[in-house]
Design an enzyme around this catalytic site. Structure first.
Site, PDB file in Angstrom:
ATOM      1  CE  LYS A   1     -51.213  80.746 -21.113  1.00 48.08           C
ATOM      2  NZ  LYS A   1     -51.954  82.028 -20.985  1.00 48.08           N
TER       3      LYS A   1
ATOM      4  CE  LYS B   1     -46.954  90.622 -20.039  1.00 51.63           C
ATOM      5  NZ  LYS B   1     -47.467  91.398 -21.183  1.00 51.63           N
TER       6      LYS B   1
ATOM      7  CE  LYS C   1     -46.888  86.678 -26.706  1.00 51.06           C
ATOM      8  NZ  LYS C   1     -48.140  87.252 -27.093  1.00 51.06           N
TER       9      LYS C   1
HETATM   10  P1  AMP Z   1     -51.043  85.933 -25.485  1.00 50.24           P
HETATM   11  O1  AMP Z   1     -50.419  85.061 -26.519  1.00 50.24           O
HETATM   12  O2  AMP Z   1     -50.666  85.532 -24.101  1.00 50.24           O
HETATM   13  O3  AMP Z   1     -50.880  87.397 -25.772  1.00 50.24           O
HETATM   14  O4  AMP Z   1     -52.601  85.683 -25.524  1.00 50.24           O
HETATM   15  C1  AMP Z   1     -53.452  86.006 -26.605  1.00 50.24           C
HETATM   16  C2  AMP Z   1     -54.779  85.293 -26.439  1.00 50.24           C
HETATM   17  O5  AMP Z   1     -54.609  83.868 -26.567  1.00 50.24           O
HETATM   18  C3  AMP Z   1     -55.435  85.496 -25.065  1.00 50.24           C
HETATM   19  O6  AMP Z   1     -56.853  85.508 -25.223  1.00 50.24           O
HETATM   20  C4  AMP Z   1     -54.991  84.288 -24.290  1.00 50.24           C
HETATM   21  O7  AMP Z   1     -55.850  83.971 -23.219  1.00 50.24           O
HETATM   22  C5  AMP Z   1     -55.000  83.191 -25.358  1.00 50.24           C
HETATM   23  N1  AMP Z   1     -53.967  82.177 -25.044  1.00 50.24           N
HETATM   24  C6  AMP Z   1     -52.622  82.375 -24.981  1.00 50.24           C
HETATM   25  N2  AMP Z   1     -51.977  81.231 -24.673  1.00 50.24           N
HETATM   26  C7  AMP Z   1     -52.936  80.283 -24.536  1.00 50.24           C
HETATM   27  C8  AMP Z   1     -52.923  78.883 -24.214  1.00 50.24           C
HETATM   28  N3  AMP Z   1     -51.782  78.224 -24.004  1.00 50.24           N
HETATM   29  N4  AMP Z   1     -54.112  78.230 -24.152  1.00 50.24           N
HETATM   30  C9  AMP Z   1     -55.264  78.872 -24.390  1.00 50.24           C
HETATM   31  N5  AMP Z   1     -55.360  80.173 -24.692  1.00 50.24           N
HETATM   32  C10 AMP Z   1     -54.215  80.889 -24.767  1.00 50.24           C
END
Ligand code: AMP
Ligand code: TRP
Length: 342
Positions: free
Chosen positions: A201, A118, A204
């Protein structure tokens, strides 16, 4: 050292930074609801203080926090059975984070890959908060003596740090006060990949909206994104090992399995040998059937933010009631003069 002294309690957090997507649903929200439905005590937090480690537009943050809360509620989290709240309403998180800033070592935090990612090349210009982020995360978890933390693969290192903080505190003060929490990383939904690139992955922050299915997408958009998802020309293999070098195919099969609550093997048995032109419409139907009601419910909830704010306020009160005595006891252990343990 986790010891039977600590009853099971689940804690997890998500940053309110907009664009909830299928990865968040399958990797986090759906599993959070399953833990709740098993009857374990569950706390889920919108971590707004983590979000501001990088600058956030205030109006966007407010909206994203409420939208995340709506996403939780629409995914089956029940404020009567889970404690749902936003982090900044419970001051104990930042108070305990200070203590952990003093327990954690610079070297531990310097090893965190998320910080390196980051902060990028210009680490000197990153906020101090971004560096200390994992100590706040440890405080989120340990302020409740949580024992289990459902997270995606990417958070494993932060949970490891949390464990080290708990162990060091217990050792430094010769107590068995903090549990050493376990990460819970399991299931086909833990890594949902981009629909455009099976090696990346679903995220967002991906510039291409076609790479992800947002929880706010309508049925037509969901179906179109799945139809256009990248695949290879081969039919589906009849065994899971046939997916090994086919990341895009593997991703679509994983998504299907996670949505249908089936194992990958069961999906292969049903679909092995059949072409993607048949599989994709079925996957689209399944996704629309499961996500359609969630996006409709989110939209409905967002029309009444007063009710969302009430739920978060009530959750914060209940969270504080657990965290305050744990913080007071932490201070006592360290020698801070104050009222007798409450
Ligand atoms: P984030 O959107 O990265 O802030 O993640 C929020 C939650 O969603 C966390 O528990 C992440 O591990 C899960 N998460 C985010 N992106 C993915 C993805 N592509 N596949 C599975 N879990 C995800
Ligand atoms: N760092 C987590 C993420 O980016 C969010 C988070 C903050 C969290 N505090 C937490 C997750 C406590 C689990 C437990 O996804």
């Amino acid at each position: 050292m986790t010891g039977a002294a600590f009853p099971p309690r689940v804690f997890s957090g998500i940053q309110p930074s907009g664009n909830l997507h299928l990865g968040n649903y399958l990797g986090a929200l759906k599993r959070f609801a399953e833990a709740q439905d098993r009857g374990v005590e569950t706390l889920y937090c919108m971590v707004d203080l983590h979000a501001v480690t990088v600058w956030q537009d205030p109006a966007d943050l407010r909206r994203a926090t409420r939208e995340l809360a709506a996403g939780f509620l629409a995914s089956g989290l029940d404020p009567a059975r889970s404690i749902l709240f936003n982090q900044s309403q419970v001051a104990e998180h930042t108070q305990l984070a200070w203590v952990f800033n003093c327990v954690a070592r610079m070297g531990w935090l310097q090893r965190m890959t998320q910080f390196k990612d980051k902060a990028g090349k210009n680490a000197q210009n990153a906020s101090l908060g971004l560096f200390a982020y994992p100590a706040l995360m440890a405080a989120d978890i340990l302020a409740y003596h949580a024992t289990h933390v459902p997270v995606g693969e990417d958070q494993k290192q932060h949970i490891e740090l949390t464990r080290n903080i708990a162990i060091k505190f217990n050792t430094d003060f010769a107590v068995d006060f903090f549990p050493v929490p376990e990460p819970v990383i399991e299931g086909t939904g833990t890594r949902v990949m981009s629909l455009r690139d099976g090696e990346k992955k679903m995220s967002k922050s991906d510039v291409s909206d076609m790479s992800r299915i947002n929880l706010t997408d309508d049925a037509d958009t969901i179906a179109r994104k799945i139809r256009r998802a990248k695949t290879d020309p081969e039919p589906l293999p009849s065994e899971a090992k046939g997916l090994k070098d086919r990341p895009e195919a593997r991703n679509l099969v994983n998504i299907y399995a996670a949505l249908a609550d089936l194992s990958v093997d069961a999906v292969m048995q049903e679909w092995g040998g059949r072409p993607f032109s048949e599989f994709k419409p079925q996957l689209a139907d399944l996704a629309v059937e499961q996500l359609g009601p969630i996006s409709a419910e989110m939209a409905r909830l967002m029309q009444d933010v007063t009710e969302i704010d009430r739920i978060l306020g009530d959750g914060a009160d209940r969270a504080r009631a657990i965290a305050a005595p744990i913080l007071r006891r932490t201070y006592d252990i360290m020698g801070m003069v104050g009222p007798r343990e409450v």
